[in-house]
Structure formats: C-alpha cells, structure tokens
Scaffold this motif. Structure first.
Motif, PDB file in Angstrom:
ATOM      1  N   TRP A 107       0.924  -1.233   0.046  1.00  0.00           N
ATOM      2  CA  TRP A 107       0.019   0.096  -0.141  1.00  0.00           C
ATOM      3  C   TRP A 107       0.885   1.284  -0.028  1.00  0.00           C
ATOM      4  O   TRP A 107       0.433   2.103  -0.693  1.00  0.00           O
ATOM      5  N   ILE A 108       1.813   1.344   0.982  1.00  0.00           N
ATOM      6  CA  ILE A 108       2.613   2.288   1.045  1.00  0.00           C
ATOM      7  C   ILE A 108       3.879   2.441  -0.057  1.00  0.00           C
ATOM      8  O   ILE A 108       4.184   3.523  -0.601  1.00  0.00           O
ATOM      9  N   GLY A 109       4.403   1.321  -0.368  1.00  0.00           N
ATOM     10  CA  GLY A 109       5.515   1.157  -1.259  1.00  0.00           C
ATOM     11  C   GLY A 109       6.824   1.005  -0.626  1.00  0.00           C
ATOM     12  O   GLY A 109       7.101   1.558   0.559  1.00  0.00           O
ATOM     13  N   PRO A 110       7.462  -0.244  -1.186  1.00  0.00           N
ATOM     14  CA  PRO A 110       8.760  -0.744  -0.241  1.00  0.00           C
ATOM     15  C   PRO A 110       9.596   0.353  -0.385  1.00  0.00           C
ATOM     16  O   PRO A 110      10.519   0.224   0.553  1.00  0.00           O
ATOM     17  N   LYS A 262      -4.487  -3.627  -8.625  1.00  0.00           N
ATOM     18  CA  LYS A 262      -5.190  -3.006  -7.286  1.00  0.00           C
ATOM     19  C   LYS A 262      -5.402  -4.058  -6.384  1.00  0.00           C
ATOM     20  O   LYS A 262      -5.985  -5.069  -6.888  1.00  0.00           O
ATOM     21  N   MET A 263      -5.514  -3.710  -5.082  1.00  0.00           N
ATOM     22  CA  MET A 263      -5.614  -4.899  -4.046  1.00  0.00           C
ATOM     23  C   MET A 263      -7.108  -5.210  -3.989  1.00  0.00           C
ATOM     24  O   MET A 263      -7.971  -4.341  -3.920  1.00  0.00           O
ATOM     25  N   LYS A 265      -9.873  -8.537  -2.227  1.00  0.00           N
ATOM     26  CA  LYS A 265     -10.076  -9.572  -1.327  1.00  0.00           C
ATOM     27  C   LYS A 265      -9.976 -10.936  -1.947  1.00  0.00           C
ATOM     28  O   LYS A 265      -9.265 -11.805  -1.459  1.00  0.00           O
ATOM     29  N   GLN A 266     -10.512 -11.045  -3.168  1.00  0.00           N
ATOM     30  CA  GLN A 266     -10.425 -12.450  -3.893  1.00  0.00           C
ATOM     31  C   GLN A 266      -8.827 -12.709  -4.055  1.00  0.00           C
ATOM     32  O   GLN A 266      -8.447 -13.865  -3.736  1.00  0.00           O
ATOM     33  N   LYS A 267      -8.164 -11.832  -4.480  1.00  0.00           N
ATOM     34  CA  LYS A 267      -6.647 -12.168  -4.892  1.00  0.00           C
ATOM     35  C   LYS A 267      -5.860 -12.314  -3.299  1.00  0.00           C
ATOM     36  O   LYS A 267      -5.024 -13.239  -3.338  1.00  0.00           O
ATOM     37  N   LEU A 268      -6.314 -11.433  -2.523  1.00  0.00           N
ATOM     38  CA  LEU A 268      -5.613 -11.833  -1.018  1.00  0.00           C
ATOM     39  C   LEU A 268      -6.019 -12.978  -0.400  1.00  0.00           C
ATOM     40  O   LEU A 268      -4.952 -13.819  -0.056  1.00  0.00           O
ATOM     41  N   TRP A 269      -7.253 -13.648  -0.768  1.00  0.00           N
ATOM     42  CA  TRP A 269      -7.685 -14.957  -0.344  1.00  0.00           C
ATOM     43  C   TRP A 269      -7.005 -15.880  -0.868  1.00  0.00           C
ATOM     44  O   TRP A 269      -6.342 -16.834  -0.172  1.00  0.00           O
ATOM     45  N   LEU A 270      -6.891 -15.868  -2.125  1.00  0.00           N
ATOM     46  CA  LEU A 270      -6.198 -17.078  -3.185  1.00  0.00           C
ATOM     47  C   LEU A 270      -4.621 -17.106  -2.888  1.00  0.00           C
ATOM     48  O   LEU A 270      -4.011 -17.882  -3.206  1.00  0.00           O
ATOM     49  N   SER A 397      -0.574 -12.828  -9.480  1.00  0.00           N
ATOM     50  CA  SER A 397      -1.014 -11.357  -9.109  1.00  0.00           C
ATOM     51  C   SER A 397       0.159 -10.837  -7.893  1.00  0.00           C
ATOM     52  O   SER A 397       0.485 -11.501  -7.245  1.00  0.00           O
ATOM     53  N   ASP A 398       0.385  -9.582  -8.209  1.00  0.00           N
ATOM     54  CA  ASP A 398       1.172  -8.655  -7.367  1.00  0.00           C
ATOM     55  C   ASP A 398       0.534  -8.933  -5.975  1.00  0.00           C
ATOM     56  O   ASP A 398       1.113  -8.809  -4.867  1.00  0.00           O
ATOM     57  N   THR A 399      -0.798  -8.594  -5.869  1.00  0.00           N
ATOM     58  CA  THR A 399      -1.598  -8.583  -4.913  1.00  0.00           C
ATOM     59  C   THR A 399      -1.714  -9.953  -3.853  1.00  0.00           C
ATOM     60  O   THR A 399      -1.055 -10.134  -2.761  1.00  0.00           O
ATOM     61  N   SER A 400      -1.607 -11.120  -4.725  1.00  0.00           N
ATOM     62  CA  SER A 400      -1.500 -12.540  -4.164  1.00  0.00           C
ATOM     63  C   SER A 400      -0.219 -12.719  -3.688  1.00  0.00           C
ATOM     64  O   SER A 400      -0.089 -13.388  -2.520  1.00  0.00           O
ATOM     65  N   ARG A 401       0.878 -12.230  -4.198  1.00  0.00           N
ATOM     66  CA  ARG A 401       2.297 -12.340  -3.978  1.00  0.00           C
ATOM     67  C   ARG A 401       2.467 -11.786  -2.540  1.00  0.00           C
ATOM     68  O   ARG A 401       3.322 -12.260  -1.605  1.00  0.00           O
ATOM     69  N   SER A 402       1.977 -10.638  -2.323  1.00  0.00           N
ATOM     70  CA  SER A 402       2.130  -9.664  -1.101  1.00  0.00           C
ATOM     71  C   SER A 402       1.641 -10.666   0.110  1.00  0.00           C
ATOM     72  O   SER A 402       2.241 -10.836   1.049  1.00  0.00           O
ATOM     73  N   MET A 403       0.413 -11.288  -0.213  1.00  0.00           N
ATOM     74  CA  MET A 403       0.157 -12.447   0.819  1.00  0.00           C
ATOM     75  C   MET A 403       0.582 -13.749   0.934  1.00  0.00           C
ATOM     76  O   MET A 403       0.950 -13.967   2.000  1.00  0.00           O
ATOM     77  N   SER A 404       1.115 -14.360  -0.236  1.00  0.00           N
ATOM     78  CA  SER A 404       1.446 -15.362  -0.159  1.00  0.00           C
ATOM     79  C   SER A 404       2.889 -15.514   0.591  1.00  0.00           C
ATOM     80  O   SER A 404       3.419 -16.304   1.357  1.00  0.00           O
ATOM     81  N   LEU A 405       3.834 -14.401   0.434  1.00  0.00           N
ATOM     82  CA  LEU A 405       5.050 -14.217   1.194  1.00  0.00           C
ATOM     83  C   LEU A 405       5.014 -13.894   2.616  1.00  0.00           C
ATOM     84  O   LEU A 405       5.688 -14.459   3.388  1.00  0.00           O
ATOM     85  N   ALA A 406       3.688 -13.184   2.894  1.00  0.00           N
ATOM     86  CA  ALA A 406       3.482 -12.824   4.229  1.00  0.00           C
ATOM     87  C   ALA A 406       3.191 -14.284   5.048  1.00  0.00           C
ATOM     88  O   ALA A 406       3.633 -14.543   6.115  1.00  0.00           O
ATOM     89  N   ILE A 407       2.286 -15.087   4.414  1.00  0.00           N
ATOM     90  CA  ILE A 407       1.992 -16.425   4.838  1.00  0.00           C
ATOM     91  C   ILE A 407       3.075 -17.253   5.058  1.00  0.00           C
ATOM     92  O   ILE A 407       3.265 -17.926   6.056  1.00  0.00           O
TER      93      ILE A 407
END
Length: 494
Positions: A107-110, A262-263, A265-270, A397-407
């Motif tokens: 959201w903020i940018g790395p 764009k972030m 919910k579906q991509k975050l979930w998957l 996707s970039d959104t799913s990647r942010s979640m997958s790495l966090a998990i």
C-alpha cells in the motif's frame, strides 16, 4: 518521445514474435542481451542495499545470544526459563504483525516502508542497551518484533517487482545469506565491541545493542534516499530499460493486465488459500526451528562444548559454522536459478542437517560435536530463500504475492517461536531434546517437500487435459484476473 506504455507494448511484441519464430531471431537475441544488461544493472542498484539492511535486521534480532555470553542474564537477574521467555516475546509480535506489515508495504510502497522499518528497529535496538529488568527487556523485544516482522517478506516482495521467477531465488539468496553471515559477522562484531572498555556510559553487553543499533539507524537513513520503489520510478533507468523491466516481469503473470494491480479480497484470499503456499509455509516453519535455534543458541552450544574457553574465544568459535551456512545459502539458490527449479533443492537440503543432529545425539566428543555444528548450519539457511522464491512463484498477481510471502514468513516465524523453547536449561550440556526436535523437523521437511513435488507434477498433468477455453467462457476480464492459481492455463513451477 515514445511513452512508457507504448515501449512496453513494443518490447512485448519483440518477445512474442521471437517465440513465434517469425524471422525475429536477431531482434530476440538483441533483446536477450539488453535484458542481461538490465538485470546486471538492477542487481547492483538494489540488491546491496536490501542485503545490508537485512544483515543488521538479523544482527539486531540475534545479538541477544552474544549478549547472553557477555552477562545479560546475570545483570537482569534472569533464571530458569527467563531467557526462553525473552526470546518468545519477540516472536509473538513478529507473527502477529507479519501480514499487516506486508500489506502495508504494498500500500505504501517498499521504497519508503522498508527504510522506515529499518530505522524503527534500529532505534529499538539502541533502547535495549538501557533495560535493567526482565520486564523491560521483554517489552523492548516485543516492540522489536513489530518492526522486524515485515523485513523478510517485504524485501522478498520488493525483489519480485524486479525479477523473473527463475531469477528470483538467487537474488533472494543474496540478501537472505545475511542471516548466516549475521551469525558469523555478529560474533566477530560482538568480540570487537566487547574488547572496548566502555561506550559512553555503557559497558559489556549493553555496548553490543547500542553500537549495532546506531549502525542500523545510519543504514536506514541512507536507504531512504537510495531505495527505488519500482522500475517506473527508477531514475537510474532510461525509458526503454523501464519498459523492459516491467514487460519481462509481466510476461510471466498469467491473465494479469498490470504488474502492480489493485488490491482485492479475492486475490488476497487466493494468495493464502493455495495448496502449495500452505505446504511451503509449513516447510519453512519446520526449517526455521533449526535456523532460529542456531541463531539464538549456537553461542550457548559452543559454550557447552568448550566450557573452559574465554567469552571472546567462544564468540569467535561461533563464526566458522555460519560461514559454511552462507556458502550453501548462495550455492543452492544459484543452482536453482540456473535450472529454474526450487522444490528439488528444498528436498536436497535436508540430508546434511539430519546428519549433523544425528552426530549431536550420538556422541559427546567435543570435536565431533563442533563438527556437527557445521553440518547443521550448512544447507538449512538456503531453505528460507527457496521457500520464499516458491511462495512468489506459486501465485500470479502482485496482490496475491504480497499475501503468499507474508503467509510463508508467518509459518517460518511460528517455527522461530518453537525454536525458542527447543534448548532448555535443564537439558544441557547435551541438549538431547533440542537436537531431537531439530532432527525430527528436518526429517519432516524431507517428507513434506517430496510429497509437494510429486503433487505438483500430478496436478499439472491433470490441467493439461482440460479445455481452458471452455472453462473461461462467460467470465469477465476482472473475473479471469481473479482466478489466480485456479486459472486453467496456470501451471505449477517446481
């Protein structure tokens, strides 16, 4: 001047025409050369910065093991399980803030968020030098976990903006190698600091936290001015290089119209509910029991092997095993990059680690036990790199990647929390329980990673037999982009 989107389209057209074999061989070869030059430019521009940041991230976390040898427990009146409790407090906040921190990074940018985290945990490290009770130390370690939680997944996510799937593992290794190097360099740095009589009003172990924290703060300030957020904002790339940097990453993302989407919910979930992400995170959980156990307890283990050595000698003896770990941290991901394979190297990482813990359990000979520290520290550090590369490669996707790495990192840090209770005071000097837990963990990695490898090949064969066009009929473009790993054209890349 041609706009960046038009340049991206031109570059993609060059790739596709070459792949179709339409007489564009020379253009393709030229483009490959341009991509090689671009990759080298990116390597030198961003990898050294994030590597030094992560080096001191790990030092500021693991230097408590060096401080323990220098009198931390005695000065704070710690007894029994107090040291294990102090380690665990860090991991509670570390786990809780893993996902929020990584989502905030997207959201903020790395380019801004990673330097902010570094500055914050550098300040907290300095604060550790001024604690006088166990409660104060626990409070500071809890806050340290908040700010360090995002570093590994945020840097991994950041690098995924710049590199292809096959390239990513080795680039991740170039910063994650700082974990074993932190064990080696941290021991040397602690020895040098402890040779000082005082630092201001501070003495002994307090100097370790203060001096290392000040260095971290300095690196954070430099990073605020040097860390580029994404290819489009890189002042050190020209327009054609920016276009190529974006297009080459986007070319591997199935059904995605943008690299930075764009972030949703579906991509975050998957990004979470993905069989390979869950298997990879569990693998990293098991691996981090060993990695974090080595970070926190190697000075203690060396101290029990050579009880008559001076504190400085014990610190220095912790260095060589971590140097070996650093070597394998680079070797296995380098091979993974060249072969564009990751899972098989996760499988291959386990035998030496298992052999090391078998030696710990089988003998009391000091020389053999010290040799075992080299085996246990060998290939285990590379698994962090390989699982993060897998977590990035198993989504689109970039959104799913942010979640997958966090998990994946959350799984790893649960392993770190377990690690804080593997070596208990009453179990020394042989630490049979701790060594047995680590032997079991490495054995489970062998089983789980092998099963995951076989499952990916089996599922890919099933997908080959399906009609992708039929499955996508009637879906909108937005719905197709949100399918992620459920997209019929998706394939697992082991």
């Amino acid at each position: 001047m041609t706009s960046t989107p038009e340049k991206i389209s031109d570059v993609l057209d060059e790739h596709s025409s070459a792949e179709r074999g339409t007489g564009a061989v020379d253009s393709y070869s030229s483009n490959r050369d341009a991509e090689r030059r671009l990759r080298t430019k990116i390597d030198w521009a961003i990898v050294p910065i994030v590597s030094f940041l992560y080096l001191f991230c790990f030092i500021d976390r693991a230097n408590i093991g060096n401080a323990r040898l220098a009198g931390l427990e005695q000065d704070l009146g710690m007894t029994g399980y107090d040291y294990n409790t102090l380690l665990s407090i860090f991991y509670i906040s570390y786990i809780l803030f893993e996902i929020p921190s990584t989502i905030a990074c997207k959201w903020i940018g790395p380019g801004r968020f990673i330097p902010f985290l570094t500055l914050a945990f550098g300040v907290v490290s300095v604060g550790t030098a001024f604690v006088h009770t166990l409660s104060e130390a626990c409070g500071v370690r809890f806050v340290l976990g908040i700010f360090e939680a995002g570093m590994m997944p945020c840097i991994s996510y950041y690098l995924s903006r710049w590199y292809r799937r096959g390239e990513l593992a080795f680039r991740l290794s170039l910063f994650i190698v700082m974990a074993p190097l932190a064990g080696a360099f941290g021991g040397l740095l602690a020895s040098g600091i402890l040779s000082l009589d005082h630092f201001g009003t501070l003495r002994s172990w307090r100097m370790i936290f203060a001096i290392e924290g000040i260095i971290t703060i300095g690196l954070a300030i430099i990073a605020f001015f040097t860390l580029t957020d994404r290819p489009e904002t890189a002042r050190w790339l020209n327009e054609e290089e920016k276009a190529l940097a974006v297009s080459r990453v986007q070319s591997e993302r199935v059904a995605q119209s943008k690299v930075l989407d764009k972030m949703g919910k579906q991509k975050l979930w998957l990004g979470f509910w993905n069989p390979m992400i869950l298997a990879t995170a569990f693998t990293f959980l098991l691996n981090n029991i060993t990695v974090q156990g080595l970070a926190f307890f190697t000075p203690t283990i060396v101290g029990t092997i050579y009880p008559t050595f001076s504190t400085v000698q014990k610190q220095l003896y912790t260095v060589p095993p971590f140097v070996v770990g650093a070597f394998f941290e680079l070797l296995l991901p380098l091979m993974a990059w060249r072969l564009d394979k990751r899972q098989i190297f996760i499988v291959a990482s386990t035998p030496m680690v298992m052999a090391g813990y078998i030696m710990f359990l089988a003998t009391n000979n000091p020389t053999a036990r010290y040799a075992a520290t080299f085996l246990t520290a060998s290939s285990c550090f590379a698994v962090g790199t390989l699982t993060n590369a897998q977590a990035a490669a198993m989504v689109s996707s970039d959104t799913s990647r942010s979640m997958s790495l966090a998990i994946n990192m959350m799984g790893g840090n649960i392993g770190g929390l377990i690690a804080t209770w593997t070596y208990l005071p009453w179990d020394k000097p042989d630490f049979k329980i701790g060594n047995g837990i680590n032997l079991g963990a490495s054995g489970l990695i062998l089983l789980v990673s092998t099963a995951a490898l076989l499952w990916m090949h089996r599922d890919n064969k099933k997908r080959d037999g399906r009609d992708a066009e039929e499955q996508l009929r009637g879906l909108s473009e937005a719905e197709i982009e949100s399918l992620e790993w459920k997209h019929p054209n998706w394939r697992w890349y082991p």
